[in-house]
Write a protein that holds these residues in place. Structure first.
Motif, short mmCIF file in Angstrom:
data_model
loop_
_atom_site.label_atom_id
_atom_site.label_comp_id
_atom_site.label_asym_id
_atom_site.label_seq_id
_atom_site.Cartn_x
_atom_site.Cartn_y
_atom_site.Cartn_z
N ARG A 151 39.62 31.24 43.51
CA ARG A 151 38.48 30.35 43.69
C ARG A 151 37.90 29.94 42.34
N LEU A 152 37.92 30.85 41.39
CA LEU A 152 37.36 30.55 40.08
C LEU A 152 38.24 29.58 39.29
N LEU A 153 39.55 29.74 39.39
CA LEU A 153 40.45 28.94 38.56
C LEU A 153 40.23 27.43 38.73
N PRO A 154 40.22 26.89 39.94
CA PRO A 154 39.99 25.45 40.07
C PRO A 154 38.64 25.02 39.52
N MET A 155 37.62 25.87 39.69
CA MET A 155 36.30 25.53 39.17
C MET A 155 36.30 25.48 37.65
N TRP B 185 34.79 39.91 29.82
CA TRP B 185 34.57 38.64 30.52
C TRP B 185 33.82 38.82 31.83
N ARG B 186 34.42 39.52 32.79
CA ARG B 186 33.77 39.71 34.09
C ARG B 186 33.93 41.16 34.56
N VAL B 187 32.90 41.64 35.26
CA VAL B 187 32.98 42.93 35.94
C VAL B 187 32.58 42.67 37.38
N ASP B 188 33.57 42.57 38.26
CA ASP B 188 33.32 42.18 39.64
C ASP B 188 33.56 43.34 40.60
N PRO B 189 32.71 43.49 41.61
CA PRO B 189 32.93 44.54 42.60
C PRO B 189 34.07 44.18 43.55
N LEU B 190 34.80 45.19 43.99
CA LEU B 190 35.82 45.00 45.01
C LEU B 190 35.19 45.30 46.38
N VAL B 191 35.64 44.57 47.38
CA VAL B 191 35.12 44.74 48.73
C VAL B 191 36.29 44.81 49.71
N ALA B 192 35.99 45.22 50.93
CA ALA B 192 37.00 45.25 51.99
C ALA B 192 36.79 44.05 52.90
N LEU B 193 37.82 43.26 53.07
CA LEU B 193 37.81 42.16 54.02
C LEU B 193 38.50 42.66 55.29
N LEU C 159 33.55 50.22 43.60
CA LEU C 159 34.76 50.04 42.79
C LEU C 159 34.64 48.70 42.06
N LEU C 160 34.70 48.75 40.73
CA LEU C 160 34.55 47.56 39.91
C LEU C 160 35.87 47.16 39.27
N ARG C 161 36.05 45.86 39.09
CA ARG C 161 37.25 45.32 38.45
C ARG C 161 36.83 44.64 37.14
N PRO C 162 37.03 45.30 35.97
CA PRO C 162 36.68 44.67 34.70
C PRO C 162 37.81 43.78 34.17
N MET C 163 37.43 42.63 33.64
CA MET C 163 38.39 41.70 33.07
C MET C 163 37.95 41.33 31.66
N ALA C 164 38.91 40.91 30.84
CA ALA C 164 38.61 40.48 29.47
C ALA C 164 39.38 39.21 29.16
N VAL C 165 38.89 38.47 28.19
CA VAL C 165 39.60 37.30 27.67
C VAL C 165 40.20 37.68 26.33
N ALA C 166 41.49 37.51 26.22
CA ALA C 166 42.19 37.82 24.97
C ALA C 166 42.69 36.51 24.35
N HIS C 167 42.58 36.42 23.04
CA HIS C 167 43.08 35.23 22.36
C HIS C 167 43.46 35.58 20.94
N ASP D 118 31.37 30.29 30.14
CA ASP D 118 30.43 29.81 31.15
C ASP D 118 30.58 30.56 32.47
N PHE D 119 31.80 31.05 32.72
CA PHE D 119 32.07 31.73 34.00
C PHE D 119 32.07 33.25 33.85
N ALA D 120 31.64 33.73 32.70
CA ALA D 120 31.56 35.17 32.50
C ALA D 120 30.43 35.74 33.35
N SER D 121 30.60 36.97 33.83
CA SER D 121 29.55 37.60 34.63
C SER D 121 28.47 38.17 33.73
N GLU D 122 27.26 38.27 34.26
CA GLU D 122 26.13 38.76 33.47
C GLU D 122 26.25 40.23 33.15
#
Length: 298
Positions: free
Chosen positions: A107-111, A164-172, A265-273, A292-296
């Motif tokens: 969902r984030l990629l197209p945005m 970059w982002r630290v997002d929680p994981l959930v159960a669908l 449960l958190l999923r941490p991500m980073a931007v590498a360049h 701009d899309f980094a989490s707070e």
């Protein structure tokens, strides 16, 4: 024979448009002798008479008319080329190769791509699906410019890692399941669940979440595409463990329900360049959009 001098060509076109040497000199901010010298050298180079001076104004010869008509195209092409070089040098134009791991929200990629196209329409992004470790290797080899990777990653020479982002994981879950307010490893281990396949970071995170509670269940199905995992829950086949931002579009769907995990449960991500951005200034435009899309909570 030397190449055509574009400054001299511009002088000829100015005389053709304005009618006199004096008017051309004033418009081009040149001394009148310089204008005359331009035309003399241009005629010598072309071995043709280009202008005939009249009492009131200069007239183009047939040869001069051809040179002016085609010369306009040359000057336009020259200006376009200079503008393109300047856009590339400033990063307003260019190709940026971005490695994207399986855990990045579809969902984030197209945005993000839409935001980049609006802010920097001359920058083209080539997405390449890569595991985090492979992305880091390819960055080091110069085969990628930017990568969105699992965090943490081992330090690598010449590569900068930015949280970059630290997002929680959930159960669908299927809507028909009688689910608790928060899903625990014990509860989920007794039911069918699907997740990302090894060796992705998501697979390791989820396996460790179960292991810390003393469970080692095997997933009903392991996939690498988030959309397929979401469809399993919608079809009442199994639960799926996914990042929250991946399933926010399912909040009001009648066929599924979303439950937070306990423990969290958190999923941490980073931007590498690559640290040397001067080789491709367009990278900075991509990094700005990612920021701009980094989490707070990064």
């Amino acid at each position: 024979m030397r190449n055509l001098n574009l400054d001299q060509l511009q002088t000829l076109i100015a005389i053709a448009d304005l009618g006199t040497f004096a008017a051309a000199a004033q418009a081009l901010h040149l001394a009148p002798p310089t204008v005359s010298l331009h035309i003399k050298e241009l005629e010598l180079r072309m071995d043709a008479t280009l202008l005939v001076r009249g009492r009131k104004q200069a007239e183009l010869t047939a040869s001069g008319l051809v040179l002016v008509d085609e010369g306009r195209k040359l000057l336009t092409a020259s200006h376009d080329l200079m503008e393109r070089v300047q856009r590339r040098a400033s990063g307003r134009e260019g190709l940026v190769r971005v490695g994207v791991s399986a855990g990045v929200s579809t969902r984030l990629l197209p945005m993000m791509l839409e935001s980049l196209s609006l802010r920097s329409p001359g920058v083209e992004v080539r997405l390449e699906a890569e595991g985090s470790a492979q992305s880091m290797r390819r960055l080091g080899m110069g085969q990628l410019d930017v990568a969105i990777v699992a965090s943490p990653q081992p330090a690598a020479p010449g590569i900068q890692l930015v949280p970059w982002r630290v997002d929680p994981l959930v159960a669908l879950l299927p809507a028909t399941w009688d689910a608790p307010e928060k899903v625990t490893p014990e509860w989920l281990s007794q039911r069918r669940w699907a997740s990302f396949s090894a060796p992705t970071q998501m697979h390791g995170l989820i396996a460790n979440w179960f292991a810390q509670a003393g469970y080692q269940p095997r997933p009903f199905l392991a996939l690498t595409y988030p959309g397929a995992l979401k469809s399993l829950a919608a079809a009442s086949q199994s639960a799926a463990i996914l990042p929250l931002e991946e399933v926010e579009d399912q909040l009001h769907q009648p066929g599924v329900q979303i439950r937070h995990l306990f423990p969290t449960l958190l999923r941490p991500m980073a931007v590498a360049h690559r640290q040397n951005l001067e080789q491709n200034p367009a990278i900075e435009h991509v990094l700005a959009v990612l920021n701009d899309f980094a989490s707070e909570t990064r």
